[in-house]
Scaffold this active site. Structure first.
Site, PDB file in Angstrom:
ATOM      1  N   GLY A  41       0.875  -1.383   0.032  1.00 24.34           N
ATOM      2  CA  GLY A  41      -0.066  -0.011   0.011  1.00 24.34           C
ATOM      3  C   GLY A  41       0.805   1.460   0.189  1.00 24.34           C
ATOM      4  N   ASN A  42       0.383   2.503   0.313  1.00 20.42           N
ATOM      5  CA  ASN A  42       0.923   3.606   0.311  1.00 20.42           C
ATOM      6  C   ASN A  42       0.242   4.498   1.421  1.00 20.42           C
ATOM      7  OD1 ASN A  42      -1.043   5.304  -1.035  1.00 20.42           O
ATOM      8  ND2 ASN A  42      -0.571   3.895  -2.734  1.00 20.42           N
ATOM      9  N   ARG A  43       0.780   5.592   1.509  1.00 24.19           N
ATOM     10  CA  ARG A  43       0.380   6.319   2.661  1.00 24.19           C
ATOM     11  C   ARG A  43      -0.796   7.488   2.336  1.00 24.19           C
ATOM     12  NH1 ARG A  43       5.131   9.435   4.879  1.00 24.19           N
ATOM     13  NH2 ARG A  43       3.596  10.073   6.564  1.00 24.19           N
TER      14      ARG A  43
END
Ligand code: CTP
Length: 399
Positions: free
Chosen positions: A209-211
């Protein structure tokens, strides 16, 4: 700082069960720095107390056309207001306002002002849909009154339907948008916005995922709704935007399909989502076990959604991308603008102290394929949203 700061706002409250929500609206306006003068109708007192507004607002609540201190309170209120909000507005208020029947302080003030007026109706579905009410709304809209559409949901007495007062945050959002001078400039447009970070599964419990939290994308969707657009949000995060069409997705591939489908009749497409560039080439159908050792996770590229949109873009569609950068903001963003055939790119320094992922504030540079270059210095994501939307709306060719 909110555009409401230092503004004189008359908050009219009429007699509906939703009057209790006006307390929250009052609080939010005061918190945003507005000077709030409450004007209550007699009917509202069946639902809320005058003392509540006396305590929360910036001046004592007024109710009567006939006071000893001021012989003509409605003209003072009307002339000095920067904005009037009526929340909630009953069917009767709409009718009186439409006909100019200034029978009490609130309706007299509405007739005595040249300030913009935001009206948030609330009533039962049968009343809201009655031709008389709809006719009054149409006339008021034509005269430039800003109507905050009621929502679908649970109504007094347990019925479900359209007519529930918009959320207090939505009412305040309308007020800010009107003060910024945007009004309903996106009415008639279909705006598609992607929001949030994609999740690419590794196995049934893990993902890459990412932030991204989706805040900037959702702020753009909210701005578009407030400014009158039909809005489709394709999001990986929960969306609380009554009135928008929401398509929940998780992966880049799902987002690709959903955005391309929604974009076919869109006037504006905003790719605010943080889309994974790579995903695991194979997804385990069972949880990877520690005892099997450190896994080698081979990656493969995902489709570039913005680039795909850029290739099939109709000439009258405005395509907006984002550029999440940690270095060489302008140069990297300009390269993406060209490579993806977008009309606008919003360059975002995601490494800044108060900008980028998870913050409520942002600072961006909006670059146009036409060579335009607009900096939006540190402000709320909602204000950045309005700037992005304005740049896009300006580029939509007239129908
Ligand atoms: N984007 C997309 N599909 C992808 C990757 C990105 O549609 N698979 C979109 C993003 O939504 C954004 C724009 O492309 O509007 C730029 O995304 P960004 O992550 O800044 O750049 P990338 O193109 O992924 O390039 P890099 O990661 O090398 O900076």
């Amino acid at each position: 700082m909110s555009v409401l700061a230092g503004k004189r706002v008359v908050l009219g409250v009429t007699g509906g069960i939703a009057a209790y929500k006006a307390v929250d609206v009052c609080r939010r306006l005061v918190d945003a720095g507005a000077h709030v003068a409450p004007v209550l109708t007699k009917g509202s007192l069946h639902f809320i107390g005058k003392t509540t507004f006396d305590a929360l607002a910036s001046e004592t609540t007024q109710m009567s056309l006939w006071t000893e201190e001021s012989p003509i309170p409605h003209t003072r209120l009307g002339q000095t207001a920067d904005l009037i909000i009526v929340c909630p507005a009953t069917a009767r208020l709409l009718s009186d306002y439409r006909t100019g029947r200034s029978a009490d302080l609130l309706t007299a003030t509405l007739i005595a002002t040249r300030a913009p007026v935001v009206v948030a109706p609330a009533m039962h579905t049968e009343m809201w849909e009655h031709p008389a009410v709809q006719d009054n709304i149409a006339v008021l809209v034509e005269r430039g009154v800003h109507i905050v559409p009621p929502e679908e949901g649970r109504l007094a007495g347990g019925d479900i339907g359209k007519g529930r007062l918009a959320q207090p945050a939505t009412v305040v959002d309308y007020a800010e948008s009107v003060l910024r001078g945007h009004g309903r400039d996106a009415a008639g447009l279909h705006v598609v916005v992607s929001a949030g970070g994609t999740r690419e599964p590794i196995d049934p419990v893990r993902f890459l995922g990412n932030r991204s939290t989706g805040k900037q994308g959702l702020a753009i969707a909210r701005a578009a709704l407030t400014r009158g657009a039909a809005v489709t949000v394709v999001a990986t995060v929960p969306v609380d935007l009554p009135g928008a069409t929401v398509v929940p997705v998780a992966t880049a591939a799902e987002m690709h399909d959903a955005v391309l489908a929604a974009a076919t009749d869109a006037d504006i497409v905003v790719m605010a989502a943080a889309v994974a560039d790579f995903r695991p080439a194979t997804v385990g159908d069972q949880k990877l076990k520690k005892r099997d050792g450190t896994p080698d996770i081979a990656l493969e590229p995902t489709a570039d959604i913005l680039a795909a949109l850029g290739q099939i873009k109709p000439s009258d569609q405005v395509l907006v991308g984002f550029a999440a950068e940690t270095t060489d903001l302008r140069a990297n963003a300009a390269a993406k603008l060209q490579a993806k055939n977008a009309d606008l790119i919003v360059a975002n320094d995601v490494a800044g102290a108060k900008t980028g992922f998870g913050h409520d504030t942002n600072a961006v540079v909006i670059l146009g394929a036409d060579g335009s270059d607009e900096s939006v210095s540190l402000t709320s994501k909602r204000e950045v949203a309005d700037a992005v939307l304005s740049a896009a709306v300006r580029r939509v060719p007239p129908a």
